[in-house]
Design a protein around this motif. Structure first.
Motif, PDB file in Angstrom:
ATOM      1  N   LYS A 139       8.337   9.522   2.235  1.00  0.00           N
ATOM      2  CA  LYS A 139       7.700   8.697   3.270  1.00  0.00           C
ATOM      3  C   LYS A 139       6.472   9.404   3.831  1.00  0.00           C
ATOM      4  CE  LYS A 139       8.450   6.951   7.934  1.00  0.00           C
ATOM      5  NZ  LYS A 139       9.353   6.955   9.090  1.00  0.00           N
ATOM      6  N   GLU A 140       6.614  10.689   4.120  1.00  0.00           N
ATOM      7  CA  GLU A 140       5.496  11.459   4.651  1.00  0.00           C
ATOM      8  C   GLU A 140       4.392  11.614   3.598  1.00  0.00           C
ATOM      9  OE1 GLU A 140       3.362  13.453   7.523  1.00  0.00           O
ATOM     10  OE2 GLU A 140       5.279  12.372   7.731  1.00  0.00           O
ATOM     11  N   LYS A 141       4.790  11.757   2.347  1.00  0.00           N
ATOM     12  CA  LYS A 141       3.838  12.010   1.265  1.00  0.00           C
ATOM     13  C   LYS A 141       3.002  10.782   0.926  1.00  0.00           C
ATOM     14  CE  LYS A 141       3.905  14.274  -3.268  1.00  0.00           C
ATOM     15  NZ  LYS A 141       4.809  14.879  -4.290  1.00  0.00           N
ATOM     16  N   TYR A 142       3.605   9.585   1.035  1.00  0.00           N
ATOM     17  CA  TYR A 142       2.917   8.375   0.586  1.00  0.00           C
ATOM     18  C   TYR A 142       2.586   7.404   1.725  1.00  0.00           C
ATOM     19  CZ  TYR A 142       4.324  10.052  -4.002  1.00  0.00           C
ATOM     20  OH  TYR A 142       4.496  10.830  -5.132  1.00  0.00           O
ATOM     21  N   LYS A 143       2.701   7.843   2.961  1.00  0.00           N
ATOM     22  CA  LYS A 143       2.454   6.939   4.093  1.00  0.00           C
ATOM     23  C   LYS A 143       0.995   6.494   4.176  1.00  0.00           C
ATOM     24  CE  LYS A 143       1.669  10.617   7.519  1.00  0.00           C
ATOM     25  NZ  LYS A 143       2.171  11.196   8.787  1.00  0.00           N
ATOM     26  N   GLU A 144       0.072   7.267   3.596  1.00  0.00           N
ATOM     27  CA  GLU A 144      -1.344   6.877   3.634  1.00  0.00           C
ATOM     28  C   GLU A 144      -1.597   5.604   2.840  1.00  0.00           C
ATOM     29  OE1 GLU A 144      -3.740   8.341   5.523  1.00  0.00           O
ATOM     30  OE2 GLU A 144      -2.013   9.438   6.336  1.00  0.00           O
ATOM     31  N   MET A 145      -0.690   5.257   1.932  1.00  0.00           N
ATOM     32  CA  MET A 145      -0.864   4.032   1.147  1.00  0.00           C
ATOM     33  C   MET A 145      -0.890   2.803   2.041  1.00  0.00           C
ATOM     34  SD  MET A 145      -1.161   4.876  -2.039  1.00  0.00           S
ATOM     35  CE  MET A 145      -1.055   3.222  -2.664  1.00  0.00           C
ATOM     36  N   VAL A 146      -0.201   2.866   3.179  1.00  0.00           N
ATOM     37  CA  VAL A 146      -0.180   1.733   4.106  1.00  0.00           C
ATOM     38  C   VAL A 146      -1.591   1.431   4.612  1.00  0.00           C
ATOM     39  CG1 VAL A 146       0.697   0.912   6.333  1.00  0.00           C
ATOM     40  CG2 VAL A 146       2.209   2.177   4.790  1.00  0.00           C
ATOM     41  N   LYS A 147      -2.380   2.466   4.840  1.00  0.00           N
ATOM     42  CA  LYS A 147      -3.709   2.295   5.427  1.00  0.00           C
ATOM     43  C   LYS A 147      -4.722   1.744   4.433  1.00  0.00           C
ATOM     44  CE  LYS A 147      -3.032   6.137   8.679  1.00  0.00           C
ATOM     45  NZ  LYS A 147      -3.558   7.445   9.148  1.00  0.00           N
ATOM     46  N   VAL A 148      -4.508   1.984   3.139  1.00  0.00           N
ATOM     47  CA  VAL A 148      -5.514   1.591   2.144  1.00  0.00           C
ATOM     48  C   VAL A 148      -5.035   0.443   1.260  1.00  0.00           C
ATOM     49  CG1 VAL A 148      -6.520   3.895   2.096  1.00  0.00           C
ATOM     50  CG2 VAL A 148      -4.669   3.345   0.508  1.00  0.00           C
ATOM     51  N   TRP A 149      -3.914  -0.166   1.594  1.00  0.00           N
ATOM     52  CA  TRP A 149      -3.317  -1.231   0.776  1.00  0.00           C
ATOM     53  C   TRP A 149      -4.294  -2.394   0.602  1.00  0.00           C
ATOM     54  CZ3 TRP A 149       0.967  -0.884  -2.009  1.00  0.00           C
ATOM     55  CH2 TRP A 149       1.593  -2.045  -2.455  1.00  0.00           C
ATOM     56  N   PRO A 150      -4.713  -2.713  -0.636  1.00  0.00           N
ATOM     57  CA  PRO A 150      -5.728  -3.762  -0.835  1.00  0.00           C
ATOM     58  C   PRO A 150      -5.154  -5.144  -1.122  1.00  0.00           C
ATOM     59  CG  PRO A 150      -5.427  -2.567  -2.873  1.00  0.00           C
ATOM     60  CD  PRO A 150      -4.443  -1.977  -1.886  1.00  0.00           C
ATOM     61  N   GLU A 151      -3.825  -5.258  -1.308  1.00  0.00           N
ATOM     62  CA  GLU A 151      -3.233  -6.552  -1.649  1.00  0.00           C
ATOM     63  C   GLU A 151      -3.044  -7.404  -0.393  1.00  0.00           C
ATOM     64  OE1 GLU A 151      -2.757  -7.296  -4.782  1.00  0.00           O
ATOM     65  OE2 GLU A 151      -3.161  -5.317  -5.598  1.00  0.00           O
TER      66      GLU A 151
END
Length: 557
Positions: free
Chosen positions: A108-120
């Protein structure tokens, strides 16, 4: 998570713990449930959240604070009076819960930045954290498998119907060699980098789509491929295993038809997929994942019921079973069965992954063979005639293409039904500090709303995925749909929740500020519950501003 019950006071306090060796309390996510009774000796359940403004939600370990009050309390009240056996396994019953919690927090900590850049267009919080949870489960399952077999090399995998590819990306980044295949490329694929192998293509059940060098096949909401994954795994190699998370209900060549009305449709479908695995020669295990989805039961086949020399005998058994399923699908069912409409007007039976797909309409997908044309010859090595993968170009059937006046008519009719029901007169603070009442109305079940609509309207909605429920959920400005009940939305309750939204959502909200008229200002008998300054929607045409998207289009031209 630690629980501190106080029997004498009727309370349970939840203290979330962080860390590995030295645990500490996550102070922002403490909440308490209390059982109370009033002067009339009526019992009720209350929820107290400490520091709600600092609440950290991921939808899995830490649900949204609004969910605790609006949904959990009603579930607790219902569960407390129910007297029926749970038809599903307990959550995370096949793996170490302690190990799962540790790995989940790390990922969760490692991939939480994906929430900010989610393009879908899909909800980033739901999809990112759900795939993190599924990846966590697989990583722990595979680690335990390696320990049991005494091997160190990490398992290889293929994700069939990989969708946005995030699960493939996480598993690959954690050292497992693998790739994902999906009929349609997604925008987010370009963000992962070359180490994440994603392929655009349709999987067909034939000899050309076997994976003899792969340890595990994954079917995460794999739709029409779901019943085929145990078959493909069994025929790929004797050592190949599989993991499926069934969602939408498909048989080998089309929709799954119900045969047992005594079971829920979901339970019956899980039993069917389990039956496929058993027929293919697998010991099939079932578990319940910890994900924010109503469809969270997975089925796992990681060992065989027969020795390797009997492979040919079992493959004949698989062939007979598949042919039998196809022939059964062409004869009338008994009165105890029905080919259910998966795009039901009143109740949806699919997950949020497929709101924008055409897989659930009552009409077959474009290109689907009619019953009397199933015996169309296909390429050599075909296992069955009539299978069709989903079209590469998806048809949008989420009520968004319905005429605007048709949608507006239904929205106004449903709102009036709610406003004319049992009124909840809530205080509305005015600009000068005085207060007046604001009618939020009552609530109705989706079935009760459907009973107030004419047959033609219901049939028109039924042709859309999710039907009435989807239309009401799309009308987010006006309605809330919680546990199958419809409510008028009170935007004062949304103001605090917006403070904790991800940056991407806050940016979209600011771009959409005052770009649409406020429905409540135009139609509610008490007007809007917010002042013009604090409402995100325009109180009259004089406040309307142009959306950023339209500005960009004009600049291009």
């Amino acid at each position: 998570m630690s629980l501190y019950p106080n029997i004498f006071n009727g309370t349970v306090t939840f203290l979330p713990l962080e860390g590995e060796q030295h645990l500490k309390v996550k102070k922002s996510n403490i909440y308490q449930i209390q059982l109370k009774h009033n002067k009339d000796e009526e019992w009720y359940i209350s929820m107290l959240v400490f520091s709600p403004e600092r609440w950290d939600s991921d939808g899995i370990i830490y649900p949204k604070s609004s969910w605790l009050g609006k949904e959990l309390l009603s579930k607790l009240a219902r569960w407390s009076v129910e007297n029926k056996k749970n038809e599903f396994k307990s959550t995370l019953s096949l793996i170490s819960l302690m190990k799962y919690s540790q790995v989940y927090q790390e990922l969760k900590e490692k991939y939480k930045e994906m929430v900010k850049v989610w393009p879908e267009v899909t909800d980033p919080e739901k999809f990112v954290y759900e795939d993190v949870a599924i990846a966590t489960y697989l990583l722990v399952l595979w680690e335990e498998e390696r320990a049991k077999k005494g091997i160190t090399e990490k398992q290889s995998f293929i994700d069939l119907g990989c969708g946005n590819g995030l699960l493939v990306h996480i598993l690959s980044s954690e050292g497992h060699p693998g790739r994902g295949i999906d009929v349609r490329r997604r925008k987010i694929w370009n963000m992962y980098g070359p180490q994440t192998q994603l392929e655009e293509g349709a999987i067909r059940p034939n000899d050309s789509y076997l994976f003899p060098d792969v340890d595990w096949l994954i079917g995460n909401h794999s739709d029409e491929l779901t019943p085929w994954i145990p078959v493909i795994a069994a025929r790929s190699s004797y050592s190949c295993c599989y993991f499926v998370l069934p969602c939408c209900f498909f048989d080998f060549t089309g929709k799954y038809c119900r045969r047992q009305s005594k079971k829920t449709q979901y339970r019956e479908y899980l039993d069917f997929i389990k039956e496929v695995g058993l027929t293919c020669g697998f010991h099939v295990e079932e578990d319940c994942l910890r994900i924010p989805s109503t469809k969270r039961v997975c089925l796992i086949g990681k060992s065989r019921t027969y020795p390797a020399p009997e492979e040919a005998l079992f493959d004949k058994q698989r062939t007979r079973y598949i042919e039998h399923r196809q022939s059964c699908g062409q004869i009338p069912q008994s009165e105890d069965s029905s080919c259910s409409s998966l795009g039901s007007t009143i109740e949806t039976s699919h997950c949020d992954h497929h709101t924008y797909l055409n897989c659930l309409s009552d009409e077959p997908p474009q290109g689907q063979f009619p019953e009397n044309e199933r015996k169309v010859p296909q390429e050599g090595g075909i296992w069955i005639n009539g299978f069709q993968p989903r079209d590469k170009i998806e048809q949008v059937r989420n009520c968004a293409s319905l005429p605007r006046d048709f949608i507006d008519h239904i929205v106004l009719k449903v709102a009036n039904l709610l406003l004319n029901g049992t009124q909840q007169n809530l205080k509305k603070d005015s600009i000068d500090g005085s207060s007046e009442t604001w009618n939020r109305g009552g609530s109705l079940s989706l079935a009760e709303v459907a009973n107030q609509l004419d047959r033609e309207t219901l049939q028109r909605l039924k042709r859309e995925c999710g039907g009435l429920q989807t239309l009401l959920k799309n009308s987010h400005q006006v309605f809330e749909v919680v546990n199958g009940r419809v409510y008028i939305r009170d935007w004062r309750e949304e103001k605090n929740a917006k403070k904790n939204q991800p940056e991407a959502k806050r940016r979209l909200s600011s771009e959409a500020f005052k770009t649409r008229l406020c429905w409540f200002f135009m139609h509610h008998p008490n007007g809007c519950s917010l002042t013009s300054e604090s409402c995100s929607y325009a109180h009259g045409t004089q406040e309307l501003r142009q959306s950023q998207a339209l500005k960009k289009i004009k600049q291009i031209h």
